[in-house]
Design a protein around this motif. Structure first.
Motif, PDB file in Angstrom:
ATOM      1  N   VAL A 212     150.977  73.263   2.054  1.00 41.72           N
ATOM      2  CA  VAL A 212     152.041  72.569   2.380  1.00 41.72           C
ATOM      3  C   VAL A 212     151.778  71.536   3.288  1.00 41.72           C
ATOM      4  N   SER A 213     151.036  71.018   3.808  1.00 45.56           N
ATOM      5  CA  SER A 213     150.741  70.021   4.755  1.00 45.56           C
ATOM      6  C   SER A 213     150.337  69.213   3.826  1.00 45.56           C
ATOM      7  N   GLY A 214     150.204  68.791   2.155  1.00 43.53           N
ATOM      8  CA  GLY A 214     149.698  68.076   1.352  1.00 43.53           C
ATOM      9  C   GLY A 214     148.532  67.368   1.335  1.00 43.53           C
ATOM     10  N   VAL A 215     147.517  67.853   1.970  1.00 36.04           N
ATOM     11  CA  VAL A 215     146.400  67.999   1.348  1.00 36.04           C
ATOM     12  C   VAL A 215     145.989  68.491   0.745  1.00 36.04           C
ATOM     13  N   ALA A 216     146.436  69.430   0.060  1.00 37.40           N
ATOM     14  CA  ALA A 216     145.924  69.532  -1.282  1.00 37.40           C
ATOM     15  C   ALA A 216     146.357  68.844  -1.992  1.00 37.40           C
ATOM     16  N   ALA A 217     147.295  67.341  -1.749  1.00 32.28           N
ATOM     17  CA  ALA A 217     147.586  67.113  -3.620  1.00 32.28           C
ATOM     18  C   ALA A 217     147.235  66.109  -3.237  1.00 32.28           C
ATOM     19  N   ARG A 218     146.156  65.646  -1.847  1.00 31.88           N
ATOM     20  CA  ARG A 218     145.079  64.578  -2.247  1.00 31.88           C
ATOM     21  C   ARG A 218     144.014  64.238  -2.135  1.00 31.88           C
ATOM     22  N   GLU A 219     143.774  65.913  -2.049  1.00 29.87           N
ATOM     23  CA  GLU A 219     142.969  66.518  -3.047  1.00 29.87           C
ATOM     24  C   GLU A 219     141.794  66.633  -3.927  1.00 29.87           C
ATOM     25  N   ALA A 220     143.305  66.511  -4.681  1.00 29.30           N
ATOM     26  CA  ALA A 220     144.005  66.594  -5.916  1.00 29.30           C
ATOM     27  C   ALA A 220     143.634  65.403  -6.683  1.00 29.30           C
ATOM     28  N   GLY A 221     143.860  64.578  -5.639  1.00 28.22           N
ATOM     29  CA  GLY A 221     143.989  63.133  -6.515  1.00 28.22           C
ATOM     30  C   GLY A 221     145.411  62.815  -7.291  1.00 28.22           C
ATOM     31  N   ARG A 222     146.729  63.532  -6.941  1.00 35.84           N
ATOM     32  CA  ARG A 222     147.517  63.070  -7.978  1.00 35.84           C
ATOM     33  C   ARG A 222     148.025  62.033  -6.992  1.00 35.84           C
ATOM     34  N   SER A 223     148.796  61.418  -7.448  1.00 34.22           N
ATOM     35  CA  SER A 223     149.590  60.344  -7.439  1.00 34.22           C
ATOM     36  C   SER A 223     150.828  59.532  -7.821  1.00 34.22           C
ATOM     37  N   GLU A 224     151.058  60.905  -8.819  1.00 39.10           N
ATOM     38  CA  GLU A 224     152.834  61.067  -8.853  1.00 39.10           C
ATOM     39  C   GLU A 224     153.893  61.339  -7.965  1.00 39.10           C
ATOM     40  N   ASN A 225     154.788  61.071  -7.509  1.00 34.06           N
ATOM     41  CA  ASN A 225     155.515  61.208  -6.873  1.00 34.06           C
ATOM     42  C   ASN A 225     155.768  62.797  -6.400  1.00 34.06           C
ATOM     43  N   LEU A 226     156.521  63.108  -7.852  1.00 35.31           N
ATOM     44  CA  LEU A 226     156.939  64.859  -8.075  1.00 35.31           C
ATOM     45  C   LEU A 226     155.845  65.158  -6.807  1.00 35.31           C
ATOM     46  N   PHE A 227     154.377  65.136  -7.110  1.00 34.20           N
ATOM     47  CA  PHE A 227     153.883  66.096  -6.688  1.00 34.20           C
ATOM     48  C   PHE A 227     152.612  66.322  -5.358  1.00 34.20           C
ATOM     49  N   ARG A 228     153.717  64.809  -4.981  1.00 32.00           N
ATOM     50  CA  ARG A 228     153.531  63.928  -3.679  1.00 32.00           C
ATOM     51  C   ARG A 228     154.619  64.775  -2.461  1.00 32.00           C
ATOM     52  N   MET A 229     155.413  64.849  -2.966  1.00 31.59           N
ATOM     53  CA  MET A 229     156.695  65.718  -2.473  1.00 31.59           C
ATOM     54  C   MET A 229     156.177  66.814  -1.452  1.00 31.59           C
ATOM     55  N   PRO A 230     157.044  67.043   0.047  1.00 31.90           N
ATOM     56  CA  PRO A 230     156.341  67.748   0.728  1.00 31.90           C
ATOM     57  C   PRO A 230     156.826  69.386   0.173  1.00 31.90           C
ATOM     58  N   TRP A 231     155.868  70.725   0.246  1.00 34.87           N
ATOM     59  CA  TRP A 231     155.784  72.092  -0.262  1.00 34.87           C
ATOM     60  C   TRP A 231     157.638  72.090   0.035  1.00 34.87           C
ATOM     61  N   SER A 232     158.229  72.092   0.905  1.00 32.38           N
ATOM     62  CA  SER A 232     159.374  72.802   1.379  1.00 32.38           C
ATOM     63  C   SER A 232     160.211  71.609   1.368  1.00 32.38           C
ATOM     64  N   ALA A 233     160.344  70.954  -0.032  1.00 34.65           N
ATOM     65  CA  ALA A 233     160.925  70.386  -1.044  1.00 34.65           C
ATOM     66  C   ALA A 233     161.116  70.800  -1.717  1.00 34.65           C
ATOM     67  N   ILE A 234     159.870  71.288  -2.109  1.00 35.39           N
ATOM     68  CA  ILE A 234     159.930  72.405  -3.401  1.00 35.39           C
ATOM     69  C   ILE A 234     160.270  73.959  -3.699  1.00 35.39           C
ATOM     70  N   PHE A 235     159.578  74.636  -3.591  1.00 37.37           N
ATOM     71  CA  PHE A 235     160.079  76.031  -3.043  1.00 37.37           C
ATOM     72  C   PHE A 235     161.265  76.228  -2.610  1.00 37.37           C
ATOM     73  N   PRO A 236     161.114  76.538  -1.370  1.00 31.36           N
ATOM     74  CA  PRO A 236     162.294  76.723  -0.159  1.00 31.36           C
ATOM     75  C   PRO A 236     164.635  75.967  -1.069  1.00 31.36           C
ATOM     76  N   ASN A 237     164.455  75.046  -1.409  1.00 29.77           N
ATOM     77  CA  ASN A 237     165.225  74.403  -2.756  1.00 29.77           C
ATOM     78  C   ASN A 237     165.588  74.481  -3.551  1.00 29.77           C
ATOM     79  N   ALA A 238     164.709  75.768  -5.005  1.00 35.09           N
ATOM     80  CA  ALA A 238     164.472  76.137  -5.715  1.00 35.09           C
ATOM     81  C   ALA A 238     165.828  77.536  -5.477  1.00 35.09           C
ATOM     82  N   ILE A 239     165.097  77.847  -3.992  1.00 32.53           N
ATOM     83  CA  ILE A 239     165.632  79.145  -3.946  1.00 32.53           C
ATOM     84  C   ILE A 239     167.149  79.186  -3.505  1.00 32.53           C
TER      85      ILE A 239
END
Length: 393
Positions: A212-239
């Motif tokens: 949720v905080s975005g720490v996981a994306a940084r620790e995973a080394g993701r540089s793509e915009n998609l995976f650096r988006m907040p969790w709250s922009a993905i799952f809640p909006n899918a619902i």
């Protein structure tokens, strides 16, 4: 690639509409419907390209979910839920992603994330047990994300890890047939799953707050915009996207039904100026919910694209709008239904299924409004937002 998915869904609209009643009767997506959904590529839209995904922009994914739900509520719901899971998988170690997708990039992952499980720490991982409700689309999945809290040998909660998301293969959990019997979204097959003492290696575990905080994306080394988006922009909006799609489907069915409908006085209802105004206003409300959701997603994308993190106050505003968008769309549908006459209640009318399914979707935990509304109001006041209101924003 996103256009291909949307074109595929447009071409299959009639087929999905036809199978909606069958899904409801079965209490799960028919195998043929699941196959159709796989062929569209919708569930792979947020999946990393390295593992056979399309890695599209999130707004294209939401539009695809809306389009699927317009045709069949259950299909759109399952697509929204399962289609968001590959996004979180991108935050896991490459070896774990390989385990899931190497043999088949169309492998689906179920959930839920609710912390109904108890996990005891052992060497190399955890021993997990529990029972989880609402595992949408689970019959067609080979893996599942399951939420848990850490406990000691006596079952008492320990540590400050919060909720952990644990990834298990189908062989480690049991789907309880007959456990899904609901008034709406019957075709989603949101059955219970159980686990008894399964070993979950540490590499298949991720802390919810890191996601949720975005720490996981940084620790995973993701540089793509998609995976650096907040969790709250993905799952809640899918619902919310699936709910908007259901309401759109109901509107389309209503216009088709009202076109030649005659009232008890023998008059064509399309000559009723009041009814026409109500129909148009309901359409506007549903489209407003979509427009606001998409505007927020684009706003957050632009921030991420600039190399910055999305501030909490913007995330809080977007979560508030997301919850309100779900409710706005269903409230519009309720008004529409109240002007549809008794025949709209008949089981052979698709309106009644869209209406029931949209209300079922509104009862998802992500649409509980109290927390997001309070968090947003506090941010506007410049007040401190307590941790219990920040956990899913």
């Amino acid at each position: 690639m996103a256009n291909d998915v949307l074109e595929n869904l447009e071409g299959l609209r009639l087929q999905l509409c036809t199978q909606a009643a069958e899904a409801e009767e079965l209490g799960s997506l028919p195998g043929n419907t699941a196959d159709i959904l796989r062929k569209t590529g919708l569930v792979r839209m947020l999946q990393p390209r390295l593992h056979g995904g399309l890695e599209t922009d999130p707004w294209d994914f939401f539009d695809a979910v809306i389009l699927a739900a317009e045709s069949c509520s259950a299909t759109g719901w399952v697509a929204g839920v399962l289609g968001s899971h590959p996004w979180q998988m991108a935050l896991m170690p490459e070896s774990v992603q390989h385990d899931v997708w190497a043999a088949d990039p169309d492998t689906w992952i179920a959930s839920p994330f609710s912390p109904f499980g108890k996990a005891r720490r052992v060497e190399g991982g955890y021993l997990l047990s529990g029972r989880w409700a609402f595992s949408s689309g689970t019959d067609h999945c080979e893996w599942a994300w399951l939420g848990a809290t850490v406990v000691d040998a006596e079952g008492n909660r320990v540590g400050a890890d919060g909720t952990l998301h644990m990834l298990l293969p189908r062989s480690d959990y049991t789907i309880i047939d007959g456990s899904w019997n609901a008034v709406g979204l019957r075709g989603s097959g949101s059955k219970d799953v159980t686990v008894t003492g399964a070993f979950v290696p540490i590499e298949r575990v991720i802390a919810e707050q890191k996601v949720v905080s975005g720490v996981a994306a940084r620790e995973a080394g993701r540089s793509e915009n998609l995976f650096r988006m907040p969790w709250s922009a993905i799952f809640p909006n899918a619902i919310t996207a699936s709910i908007i799609g259901m309401c759109r489907g109901a509107l389309a069915a209503s216009f088709d039904y009202q076109r030649d409908r005659v009232d008890e006085a023998g008059r064509l209802v399309r000559e009723d100026k009041f009814l026409l105004a109500q129909l148009s206003e309901c359409c506007s409300e549903v489209e407003s919910a979509r427009a606001q959701m998409m505007a927020n997603v684009h706003r957050m994308w632009d921030i991420v694209d600039s190399g910055k993190e999305v501030p909490f106050e913007i995330r809080a505003a977007a979560r508030c709008d997301q919850v309100r968008g779900s409710r706005r769309a269903v409230e519009a549908l309720d008004r529409l239904y109240s002007h549809s006459g008794g025949n709209a209640l008949r089981s052979d009318r698709p309106m009644q299924r869209f209406w029931r399914d949209a209300h079922a979707g509104l009862n998802h935990a992500i649409n509980v409004y109290s927390g997001p509304y309070q968090a947003y109001a506090l941010t506007r006041m410049g007040a401190v937002v307590p941790p219990n209101l920040r956990h899913d924003i």
